[in-house]
Scaffold this motif. Structure first.
Motif, PDB file in Angstrom:
ATOM      1  N   ASP A   1       0.874 -32.731 -20.471  1.00 44.51           N
ATOM      2  CA  ASP A   1       0.977 -33.964 -21.266  1.00 44.51           C
ATOM      3  C   ASP A   1       1.955 -33.689 -22.397  1.00 44.51           C
ATOM      4  O   ASP A   1       2.072 -32.543 -22.876  1.00 44.51           O
TER       5      ASP A   1
ATOM      6  N   HIS B   1      -0.355 -45.254 -16.022  1.00 45.13           N
ATOM      7  CA  HIS B   1      -1.215 -44.855 -14.924  1.00 45.13           C
ATOM      8  C   HIS B   1      -1.162 -46.028 -13.957  1.00 45.13           C
ATOM      9  O   HIS B   1      -1.576 -47.134 -14.340  1.00 45.13           O
TER      10      HIS B   1
ATOM     11  N   ASP C   1      -4.461 -39.049 -11.372  1.00 46.59           N
ATOM     12  CA  ASP C   1      -4.939 -38.737 -12.714  1.00 46.59           C
ATOM     13  C   ASP C   1      -6.016 -37.661 -12.545  1.00 46.59           C
ATOM     14  O   ASP C   1      -6.586 -37.488 -11.467  1.00 46.59           O
TER      15      ASP C   1
HETATM   16  C1  BGC Z   1      -5.435 -38.815 -18.695  1.00 47.25           C
HETATM   17  C2  BGC Z   1      -3.990 -38.607 -18.263  1.00 47.25           C
HETATM   18  C3  BGC Z   1      -3.581 -37.185 -18.535  1.00 47.25           C
HETATM   19  C4  BGC Z   1      -4.538 -36.247 -17.813  1.00 47.25           C
HETATM   20  C5  BGC Z   1      -4.212 -34.785 -18.023  1.00 47.25           C
HETATM   21  C6  BGC Z   1      -6.362 -37.769 -18.101  1.00 47.25           C
HETATM   22  O1  BGC Z   1      -7.625 -37.849 -18.668  1.00 47.25           O
HETATM   23  O2  BGC Z   1      -5.859 -40.115 -18.331  1.00 47.25           O
HETATM   24  O3  BGC Z   1      -3.149 -39.490 -18.947  1.00 47.25           O
HETATM   25  O4  BGC Z   1      -2.257 -36.956 -18.147  1.00 47.25           O
HETATM   26  O5  BGC Z   1      -5.855 -36.468 -18.281  1.00 47.25           O
HETATM   27  O6  BGC Z   1      -4.484 -34.400 -19.324  1.00 47.25           O
END
Ligand code: BGC
Length: 809
Positions: free
Chosen positions: A51, A153, A231
């Protein structure tokens, strides 16, 4: 640049031909929280993901591994400048390369459907066109740096309540015209190398299995050739996911792919060529990002280096939206004294919580920024009101380390702990420690209070804990958070208060929190996550306000920074209301009554109610402004730069907001409003928000002199009539001349930024996309160009329209 070269396609086929079924299926499954396995037999390195979206955290969730923190995505959208988004992307690619990351898990391009969406700070706008333009700039920039993006998403993940199970019922027209539109524009304009499918269900099918939306529309109609990652924990079914177009199931090691996928082929439930399709897309990704040996990547040499701090500061001041400025309160006139007020002025809230969290090496608070910019003696500070209603992760004043022990109590390793939060996500255990040997982790060290009084300590996480402060053990038991519906509860949940004790400012005490490691129930994830939390001694709220009023009275100008907290805006839950937490509204009212020259800075990622807004001289929205936010704030308050932002989303009260529902009933959330969200809905309902979409003031004035159009290109001449140079965002709205109840009154069709010196003219040229004239015909399942007469309305915001032209198309 983002095109797949034929050499890449050839290399993909060669590599695929060398893999057996087990290797192929292994490649489609996370090997840990953030990466895919390397396959040395074909020269494939482990693909690493991170992220996202305001920085690149890397594979470790710790302040030991700092990242540049840019302003929140809402701020990026408020610049209305795809070029700036592109520059942000280039910086993020540089950060990703520095951290060995191939895939950035960003951008988030879901829409601000209801203002209660808890994660709106991480998305751009309520408008699909603006979202698509900013997202395209961002993706272009990241990929120019040779790093992949995953546009996320996909799709309709517009709120957080029951996000794993909610079935969003979205009409075909709303899907096409609103929620799919940014993804479509980004695929067309920026050719992303990846996409992330969402947790939620759309019209009865969970998004990681949505053959129609993924294989039919995204790949089939739009020609997306990148990879599709789930996701985190979203993939549920081996056959359903593969048939639904999911290429990679994250995280690992336990996923629906890997061995389960190989078994499904062996059992005849899937065919190997179906697996090959997914493997091809992952190999193509690897080739593009340079993870496949002997294949020239899509970007052979990285672009010129970017200075992260300078860009973070520029972006922040370009994103600040000045929504009110009476009697030219801003910029501050030289020589004036300033009373700076607010907890967030000192302890700045620079980013939103959840997976978007990064750890900047430093943060410039408003207090730091103004102290550096104003002459000695011109600045005073008062807290005024503390919006934190609960304990926060132990940070200021704590010096901690993490001691790891085995079941016999022997120390097997020691890790650093820059804050009281431990998030070891699999690969980042301290040296010498393995999940098999690790039994307990003790956070131990000292705390030096900055205030005397009754301090609270608490614990975040699930499991058995022992908490000791200054030699007294206050808690030695197990705790279980109330809501465990979200597997990431340990990341997002509230800390539980467990100890209170009188401490003296400046006198250090020993603290220790021991956690007996328990891997999360029902999740095949190796995550060690817990935190020591703390809260300063509470102070009498009336006394705090009275102190601030005194400071405001004694100064020429009062600058009050109000803010949300991470219990208000975060991933993992939605908002209950739009109010500023704590006594902040009372604080602003009291300060404004004491000093007519009160400027309020709103430090939030998305809209909050500002019930006192007509009683203060100026209101500046600063979003979550990133690590250089305080420096940028000083730039703007002193007038060194003008605030450049325009609202990417309507700001109004919850009572007036036309679309608010985020909670499903019986698992379903109907998007009943169809295509009417955001300003489209406010106008339809005839309601006036506090501040309209597109609104934002600079420090100069503009007159709009002329508009010329042939129906495709709109050329606007305007003049800077003020006495300083400025930048204007020229906005073009399209309005059907004959009102049509089925369509919004008007919608954003284009925009362009122009700059001009005092008295100088500028020309903005905006191209109207064909799509601006089209609606989705639900009966014929195709786009329909609506012929007729339209007014082209050009101006400074949705409401401040300066000049028009009528066209017939
Ligand atoms: C989030 C994503 C994120 C992923 C990895 C998920 O809970 O919705 O946006 O990229 O976690 O951290």
């Amino acid at each position: 640049m983002a095109d797949t070269g034929t050499h890449i396609e050839a290399a993909v086929e060669t590599a695929l031909g060398k893999l057996d079924l087990d290797a192929k299926t292994r490649l489609l499954a996370g090997q840990d929280m953030w990466s895919l396995p390397a396959l040395p037999e074909i020269g494939l390195a482990s693909l690493v993901m991170s992220d996202g979206p305001i920085g690149v955290r890397g594979v470790r969730w710790t302040a030991d591994d700092p990242s540049v923190a840019l302003p929140s995505p809402t701020a990026l959208a408020a610049t209305w400048d795809p070029g700036l988004a592109r520059r942000a992307g280039v910086l993020l690619a540089q950060e990703a390369r520095r951290k060995g990351v191939h895939v950035l898990l960003a951008p988030t391009v879901n829409l601000h459907r209801s203002p209660l969406g808890g994660r709106h700070f991480e998305a751009y706008s309520e408008d699909p066109y603006l979202t698509g333009r900013i997202g395209s700039g961002y993706v272009t920039g990241v990929q120019e740096g040779g790093v992949a993006t995953t546009v996320k998403h996909f799709v309709a993940n517009d709120a957080e309540t029951d996000r794993f199970t909610v079935n969003n019922l979205v009409g075909e027209r709303a899907l096409r015209e609103l929620y799919l539109a940014p993804f479509e524009a980004i695929v067309e304009n920026a050719r992303p190398w990846g996409i992330m499918t969402a947790y939620n269900t759309v019209n009865g099918t969970t998004m990681t299995e949505h053959h129609h939306l993924v294989n039919g529309i995204l790949r089939g109609e739009w020609g997306f050739d990148g990879f599709n990652v789930s996701d985190w924990m979203a993939a549920r079914d081996t056959v359903g996911a593969l048939r639904g177009g999911l290429d990679v199931a994250m995280p690992g090691p336990g996923t629906v792919y890997g061995e389960s996928l190989a078994q499904a082929v062996r059992d005849g439930r899937l065919d190997e060529p179906e697996v090959d399709e997914a493997v091809r897309r992952v190999l193509r990704l690897a080739a593009r990002v340079g993870a496949l040996a002997d294949v020239e990547p899509a970007v052979p040499a990285p672009p010129a280096p970017v200075h992260g701090e300078a860009l973070a500061r520029e972006l922040a001041r370009r994103s600040f939206v000045l929504v009110r400025n009476e009697r030219a309160a801003l910029p501050l006139r030289p020589g004036r004294t300033v009373a700076l007020i607010g907890a967030a002025a000192r302890d700045a809230r620079v980013l939103g919580g959840g997976s978007a969290t990064v750890f900047p090496a430093h943060v410039v608070s408003p207090l730091d920024g103004l102290a550096a910019a104003l002459p000695e003696g011109a600045l005073s500070y008062a807290v005024g009101a503390d919006p934190t209603t609960e304990l926060a992760v132990a940070d200021r004043g704590f010096t901690l380390r993490a001691v790891c022990r085995d079941a016999a109590g022997t120390v097997i390793g020691t890790g650093s702990a820059p804050s009281g939060q431990i998030q070891w996500t699999g690969t980042d255990l301290p040296d010498g420690v393995t999940h098999d040997s690790l039994h307990s982790v003790e956070l131990t060290g000292t705390f030096t209070p900055r205030a005397s009084g009754r301090h609270s300590f608490g614990i975040k996480g699930a499991g058995a804990f022992t908490l000791t402060v200054a030699g007294t053990t206050y808690f030695d038991d197990a705790q279980q958070p109330a809501d465990v519906s979200d597997p990431f509860e340990a990341f997002f949940g509230s800390p539980v208060p467990r100890a209170e004790t009188e401490l003296t400012a400046g006198e250090p005490v020993d603290v220790s929190l021991t956690y007996v490691v328990r891997l999360p129930d029902g999740i095949p994830l190796k995550v060690v996550a817990f935190a020591l939390a703390h809260q300063e001694p509470p102070r009498d709220p009336d006394a705090l306000i009275a102190e601030a009023v005194e400071a405001a009275r004694a100064a020429d100008t009062a600058v009050v920074v109000v803010a949300t907290t991470d219990r208000v805006e975060s991933e993992g839950f939605d908002r209950a209301d739009l109010r500023l937490p704590g006594r902040q509204d009372d604080l602003v009212r009291a300060v404004a009554a004491a000093n007519p020259d009160t400027v309020v800075v709103v430090n939030s990622g998305s809209p909050v109610e500002l019930p006192w807004r007509e009683d203060v001289a100026a209101v500046l929205l600063s979003w979550f402004p990133g690590q250089e936010g305080g420096a940028a704030l000083a730039d703007v308050l002193t007038g060194a730069h003008e605030p450049g932002g325009r609202l990417p989303t309507t700001w109004g009260s919850l009572a007036d907001a036309p679309v608010t529902r985020v909670a499903p009933s019986d698992g379903e959330l109907p998007y009943e409003e169809g295509v009417f969200i955001g300003y489209r809905a406010w106008e339809k309902e005839g309601r006036t928000p506090a501040y309209v979409f597109g609104h934002g003031l600079g420090y100069t004035d503009w007159t709009y002199d002329s508009v010329e159009t042939d129906g495709t290109t709109v050329a606007v001449r305007l003049r800077n009539t003020g006495d300083r140079a400025g930048r204007e965002v020229v906005q073009v709205y399209l309005a059907p001349t004959e009102p049509d109840a089925g369509r919004p009154a008007r919608w954003l069709a284009g925009f362009a930024g122009v700059e001009a010196g005092p008295g100088k003219s500028a020309e903005a040229v905006v191209t109207l996309p064909r799509r601006a004239f089209e609606i989705w015909d639900e009966a014929a399942h195709r786009w329909f160009f609506v012929k007729g007469s339209y007014e082209i309305q050009v101006g400074r915001s949705l409401a401040d329209r300066r000049i028009t032209a009528t066209i017939n198309v």
